[in-house]
Design a protein around this motif. Structure first.
Motif, PDB file in Angstrom:
ATOM      1  N   LYS A  53      -7.258 -23.117  13.608  1.00 14.14           N
ATOM      2  CA  LYS A  53      -6.280 -23.473  14.632  1.00 14.14           C
ATOM      3  C   LYS A  53      -4.923 -22.837  14.332  1.00 14.14           C
ATOM      4  O   LYS A  53      -4.243 -22.325  15.229  1.00 14.14           O
ATOM      5  N   LYS A  54      -4.555 -22.858  13.041  1.00 15.01           N
ATOM      6  CA  LYS A  54      -3.287 -22.249  12.634  1.00 15.01           C
ATOM      7  C   LYS A  54      -3.302 -20.749  12.917  1.00 15.01           C
ATOM      8  O   LYS A  54      -2.303 -20.186  13.405  1.00 15.01           O
ATOM      9  N   ASN A  55      -4.423 -20.097  12.634  1.00 17.42           N
ATOM     10  CA  ASN A  55      -4.543 -18.649  12.875  1.00 17.42           C
ATOM     11  C   ASN A  55      -4.397 -18.330  14.357  1.00 17.42           C
ATOM     12  O   ASN A  55      -3.746 -17.348  14.727  1.00 17.42           O
ATOM     13  N   LEU A  56      -5.006 -19.152  15.207  1.00 19.18           N
ATOM     14  CA  LEU A  56      -4.914 -18.920  16.657  1.00 19.18           C
ATOM     15  C   LEU A  56      -3.487 -19.116  17.153  1.00 19.18           C
ATOM     16  O   LEU A  56      -3.015 -18.370  18.022  1.00 19.18           O
ATOM     17  N   LEU A  57      -2.792 -20.117  16.585  1.00 18.43           N
ATOM     18  CA  LEU A  57      -1.390 -20.342  16.970  1.00 18.43           C
ATOM     19  C   LEU A  57      -0.514 -19.158  16.562  1.00 18.43           C
ATOM     20  O   LEU A  57       0.345 -18.713  17.336  1.00 18.43           O
ATOM     21  N   LEU A  58      -0.747 -18.637  15.368  1.00 18.23           N
ATOM     22  CA  LEU A  58       0.025 -17.480  14.905  1.00 18.23           C
ATOM     23  C   LEU A  58      -0.309 -16.236  15.727  1.00 18.23           C
ATOM     24  O   LEU A  58       0.581 -15.446  16.045  1.00 18.23           O
ATOM     25  N   ALA A  59      -1.583 -16.073  16.070  1.00 18.01           N
ATOM     26  CA  ALA A  59      -1.987 -14.937  16.921  1.00 18.01           C
ATOM     27  C   ALA A  59      -1.304 -15.026  18.284  1.00 18.01           C
ATOM     28  O   ALA A  59      -0.840 -14.021  18.838  1.00 18.01           O
ATOM     29  N   GLY A  60      -1.222 -16.272  18.808  1.00 15.42           N
ATOM     30  CA  GLY A  60      -0.527 -16.474  20.089  1.00 15.42           C
ATOM     31  C   GLY A  60       0.954 -16.150  19.987  1.00 15.42           C
ATOM     32  O   GLY A  60       1.543 -15.570  20.906  1.00 15.42           O
ATOM     33  N   LEU A  61       1.563 -16.521  18.847  1.00 11.57           N
ATOM     34  CA  LEU A  61       2.986 -16.225  18.638  1.00 11.57           C
ATOM     35  C   LEU A  61       3.220 -14.711  18.547  1.00 11.57           C
ATOM     36  O   LEU A  61       4.185 -14.191  19.119  1.00 11.57           O
ATOM     37  N   ILE A  62       2.333 -14.006  17.838  1.00 11.75           N
ATOM     38  CA  ILE A  62       2.430 -12.544  17.754  1.00 11.75           C
ATOM     39  C   ILE A  62       2.333 -11.929  19.145  1.00 11.75           C
ATOM     40  O   ILE A  62       3.091 -11.020  19.495  1.00 11.75           O
ATOM     41  N   PHE A  63       1.415 -12.446  19.939  1.00  9.51           N
ATOM     42  CA  PHE A  63       1.249 -11.942  21.311  1.00  9.51           C
ATOM     43  C   PHE A  63       2.525 -12.143  22.126  1.00  9.51           C
ATOM     44  O   PHE A  63       2.998 -11.204  22.790  1.00  9.51           O
ATOM     45  N   LEU A  64       3.088 -13.337  22.078  1.00 13.34           N
ATOM     46  CA  LEU A  64       4.294 -13.623  22.872  1.00 13.34           C
ATOM     47  C   LEU A  64       5.481 -12.762  22.429  1.00 13.34           C
ATOM     48  O   LEU A  64       6.203 -12.211  23.273  1.00 13.34           O
ATOM     49  N   LEU A  65       5.684 -12.636  21.128  1.00 15.95           N
ATOM     50  CA  LEU A  65       6.805 -11.839  20.629  1.00 15.95           C
ATOM     51  C   LEU A  65       6.624 -10.361  20.974  1.00 15.95           C
ATOM     52  O   LEU A  65       7.594  -9.661  21.306  1.00 15.95           O
ATOM     53  N   SER A  66       5.390  -9.891  20.908  1.00 17.58           N
ATOM     54  CA  SER A  66       5.114  -8.493  21.271  1.00 17.58           C
ATOM     55  C   SER A  66       5.378  -8.260  22.756  1.00 17.58           C
ATOM     56  O   SER A  66       5.938  -7.226  23.143  1.00 17.58           O
ATOM     57  N   CYS A  67       4.981  -9.215  23.581  1.00 21.59           N
ATOM     58  CA  CYS A  67       5.254  -9.100  25.026  1.00 21.59           C
ATOM     59  C   CYS A  67       6.754  -9.049  25.291  1.00 21.59           C
ATOM     60  O   CYS A  67       7.219  -8.296  26.161  1.00 21.59           O
ATOM     61  N   LEU A  68       7.516  -9.851  24.537  1.00 22.56           N
ATOM     62  CA  LEU A  68       8.974  -9.830  24.693  1.00 22.56           C
ATOM     63  C   LEU A  68       9.561  -8.478  24.304  1.00 22.56           C
ATOM     64  O   LEU A  68      10.584  -8.058  24.835  1.00 22.56           O
ATOM     65  N   ALA A  69       8.916  -7.798  23.356  1.00 24.29           N
ATOM     66  CA  ALA A  69       9.381  -6.468  22.945  1.00 24.29           C
ATOM     67  C   ALA A  69       8.937  -5.388  23.917  1.00 24.29           C
ATOM     68  O   ALA A  69       9.655  -4.403  24.143  1.00 24.29           O
ATOM     69  N   TYR A  70       7.760  -5.552  24.515  1.00 21.37           N
ATOM     70  CA  TYR A  70       7.173  -4.499  25.352  1.00 21.37           C
ATOM     71  C   TYR A  70       7.568  -4.580  26.834  1.00 21.37           C
ATOM     72  O   TYR A  70       7.994  -3.598  27.436  1.00 21.37           O
ATOM     73  N   ILE A  71       7.383  -5.757  27.432  1.00 21.23           N
ATOM     74  CA  ILE A  71       7.481  -5.871  28.900  1.00 21.23           C
ATOM     75  C   ILE A  71       8.853  -5.477  29.457  1.00 21.23           C
ATOM     76  O   ILE A  71       8.930  -4.809  30.492  1.00 21.23           O
ATOM     77  N   PRO A  72       9.987  -5.840  28.795  1.00 20.04           N
ATOM     78  CA  PRO A  72      11.284  -5.397  29.344  1.00 20.04           C
ATOM     79  C   PRO A  72      11.447  -3.886  29.401  1.00 20.04           C
ATOM     80  O   PRO A  72      12.311  -3.385  30.121  1.00 20.04           O
ATOM     81  N   LEU A  73      10.612  -3.146  28.662  1.00 24.71           N
ATOM     82  CA  LEU A  73      10.699  -1.682  28.652  1.00 24.71           C
ATOM     83  C   LEU A  73       9.609  -1.031  29.507  1.00 24.71           C
ATOM     84  O   LEU A  73       9.536   0.196  29.579  1.00 24.71           O
ATOM     85  N   ALA A  74       8.764  -1.843  30.146  1.00 29.61           N
ATOM     86  CA  ALA A  74       7.636  -1.301  30.905  1.00 29.61           C
ATOM     87  C   ALA A  74       8.116  -0.505  32.119  1.00 29.61           C
ATOM     88  O   ALA A  74       9.080  -0.871  32.795  1.00 29.61           O
ATOM     89  N   ALA A  75       7.433   0.576  32.407  1.00 32.94           N
ATOM     90  CA  ALA A  75       7.829   1.499  33.479  1.00 32.94           C
ATOM     91  C   ALA A  75       7.782   0.833  34.848  1.00 32.94           C
ATOM     92  O   ALA A  75       6.904   0.009  35.120  1.00 32.94           O
ATOM     93  N   ILE A  76       8.710   1.227  35.714  1.00 31.48           N
ATOM     94  CA  ILE A  76       8.697   0.757  37.104  1.00 31.48           C
ATOM     95  C   ILE A  76       8.493   1.927  38.070  1.00 31.48           C
ATOM     96  O   ILE A  76       8.434   1.735  39.277  1.00 31.48           O
ATOM     97  N   GLY A  77       8.384   3.137  37.515  1.00 31.70           N
ATOM     98  CA  GLY A  77       8.126   4.321  38.335  1.00 31.70           C
ATOM     99  C   GLY A  77       7.314   5.323  37.539  1.00 31.70           C
ATOM    100  O   GLY A  77       7.149   5.190  36.324  1.00 31.70           O
ATOM    101  N   VAL A  78       6.796   6.327  38.214  1.00 28.27           N
ATOM    102  CA  VAL A  78       5.904   7.316  37.601  1.00 28.27           C
ATOM    103  C   VAL A  78       6.544   7.970  36.383  1.00 28.27           C
ATOM    104  O   VAL A  78       7.727   8.316  36.388  1.00 28.27           O
TER     105      VAL A  78
END
Length: 569
Positions: free
Chosen positions: A2-27
């Motif tokens: 359960k702890k591993n899954l919670l940490l994996a979820g935290l890694i996912f959320l933090l990575s999304c915070l790093a990636y999504i604001p930089l995601a392309a909106i045009g070609v």
């Protein structure tokens, strides 16, 4: 667990915070425009077709239709973040230390190539996720005798339905199946694999429901096999044909890994040294590493690292994953005390933080609108029913994508110069452009000759033109004409001034770490002015052309715009 899954979820959320604001909106550069256009038109991507990605992207743009390109770029970010979470879970199979497992995941998630490919519309992020899930299942079976064999089959099939690169992880997959030493488990794997390969039915359907936008039409199963095996290019051939010096970009990948993930380079050595201890695990990982490095050696392109290295980076994260699979084992062998784990944690994390602002600016696709701007300018200036000769992926599918999104009715026909020699493509062009089933041209020069003879207007942005034709600056693009055609310099100057006066300055100030976009600014946007400045004849406009080139090179874009607007008025 359960702890591993919670940490994996935290890694996912933090990575999304790093990636999504930089995601392309045009070609952007490369294949993203094709991915977005295929999703809009429910079509088929270039060989081998990527059927799983095709199906997912079609439904994603129906669910989130406002900006199809942005939708798929955000999807890439989510997939890449999830892949990092599964890398963490994979490391935990071997390690008790959560901190070191987080460091290994971070090492991959913020590797420059991983960060950059997470923010664009591409097939590779999904591929990395599917590979990582398959490897997690395989190593779980090998190390802990887990009963994940059905899931291993399904996700292996999904990965093979997504991109041919995943085949290089097959040794690890097959070793895991072999380790069960059970026919019933093998049949479960085959059943799951069959389910995972089912997206190929989408490609089979295109034999009976043809896609008019396909570059190489699927008329029968023989065509389908050629499509799946990339017979038109070579199954694993990613060599770029050019007259300049070509090199393997394996060294470029290894150089990046040396700077940003050095322990990954030596981690495979522990499996060689301790082969008897890890046996099947070592065999599966080492063969997968060998396959991936062989593939990297096949990335042969001109020796222009800033340009081609940036494009080839999309392949690097998958190759790095194969090397990182053995890093948890290296840590396990080296560390026994908490202090030793912390030392290894620091050694892994230091390169993660190295040049971090540079990594962020290189990955920032959201504020890079230059390819989008370039294509919209092409669409605006070309007349209806014009022929546009394309040499770049972003233009080949970017033009039809924006014609669809912007609902333009110009019906511009895009012709891929490098594919004109292909018999199927040649026939397709003949029917589309000239209304004739049997082509009356055999190569690029004869195509141009026929098009001009039929009074077609032909344009190009870059590339070489046969000597018997003239290439004349239009605005942003160049018009191809007969050799005796002349150009009115005052009219050309007015066109170029009008073009420059409309360029949004906020789009031009792009990071120096996005080299292909800098080429658009310093190359394509200036090509007409460079032609004027280098023309052998003397005329007053030469001085103006040299002034504008100098201001562009100094990145004084506002001054250029003010000057152009002043001269037009």
């Amino acid at each position: 667990m359960k702890k591993n899954l919670l940490l994996a979820g935290l890694i996912f959320l933090l990575s999304c915070l790093a990636y999504i604001p930089l995601a392309a909106i045009g070609v952007q550069e490369s294949d993203g425009a094709e991915m977005a256009y295929q999703a809009l038109s429910s079509g088929v991507l270039h060989p081998p077709g990527f059927p799983l990605y095709s199906l997912i992207s079609i439904y994603l743009v129906k669910l989130f239709p406002n900006n199809p390109y942005q939708t798929l770029a955000v999807f890439s970010a989510i997939c890449q973040a999830l892949a990092g979470s599964f890398l963490f879970l994979t490391a935990k199979i071997f390690l008790k230390s959560s901190w070191v497992s987080i460091a290994i995941a971070s090492c991959w998630l913020f590797f420059p190539a991983t960060y950059r490919s997470a923010t664009d519309c591409e097939v590779f992020a999904l591929n990395n996720l599917l590979i990582m899930i398959s490897c997690f299942c395989a190593l779980k079976i090998l190390h802990q005798q887990s009963k994940l064999i059905l899931f291993l089959g399904i996700f292996t099939g999904f990965s093979w339905s997504n991109h041919q690169m995943s085949i290089f992880f097959a040794p690890l997959i097959f070793v895991a199946v072999y380790s069960t030493k059970s026919w019933s488990q093998a049949f479960k794997f085959i059943f799951g694999l069959t389910l995972g390969l089912s997206p190929h039915l989408y490609l089979i359907s295109k034999i009976y429901l043809p896609d008019p936008n396909l570059f190489f039409p699927l008329a029968n199963f023989s065509d389908l096999i050629k499509y799946l095996t990339r017979a038109y290019y070579g199954t694993f051939n990613l060599t770029h044909v050019s007259e300049s010096e070509d090199i393997s970009y394996l060294w470029h990948l290894l150089k990046l890994i040396t700077f940003y993930a050095p322990l990954a380079l030596i981690s495979s050595l522990v499996l060689i040294i301790r082969f008897k201890k890890y046996k099947l695990v070592a065999l599966g990982i080492l063969l997968s590493v060998a396959g991936n490095l062989w593939f990297a050696s096949k990335l042969i392109y001109p020796n222009e690292v800033l340009v081609h290295g940036e494009l080839l980076m999309r392949f690097y994260p998958g190759i790095l994953l194969s090397l990182l699979l053995s890093l948890p084992i290296l840590v396990k062998e080296l560390a026994s005390r908490r202090s030793e784990y912390w030392i290894l944690f620091i050694l892994i994390m230091i390169p993660v933080g190295w040049n971090f602002p540079t990594k962020v600016s290189a990955a920032d696709a959201r504020h890079d609108r230059l390819a989008e701007l370039e294509i919209k300018m092409i669409l605006e200036e070309l007349p209806a029913k014009a022929i546009f000769i394309s040499n770049l992926d972003r233009q080949t599918m970017g033009i039809p994508y924006y014609q669809e999104v912007l609902k333009t009715n110009k019906a511009i026909e895009v012709v891929i110069q490098g594919s004109i020699g292909n018999p199927k493509y040649k026939r397709l062009l003949s029917e589309r452009i000239f209304g004739e089933r049997d082509p009356q041209f055999y190569d690029f020069p004869s195509f141009l000759e026929l098009a001009l003879k039929r009074e077609k207007k032909v344009f190009i942005l870059s590339g070489e033109i046969p000597e018997k034709f003239a290439i004349l600056p239009f605005k942003h693009t160049w018009q191809i004409a007969t050799a005796e055609t002349t150009i009115e310099i005052p009219e050309l100057t007015t066109n170029l001034l009008d073009n420059c006066s409309k360029l949004p300055v906020k789009y031009l100030n792009i990071s120096n770490n996005r080299h292909n976009s800098q080429i658009i600014v310093q190359g394509a946007f200036l090509s007409g002015w460079r032609w004027l400045a280098q023309h052998p004849m003397q005329f007053p406009q030469k001085k103006l052309a040299k002034t504008i080139i100098r201001l562009y090179e100094e990145k004084k874009y506002s001054e250029v715009q003010e000057l152009c607007q002043k001269l037009l008025n």
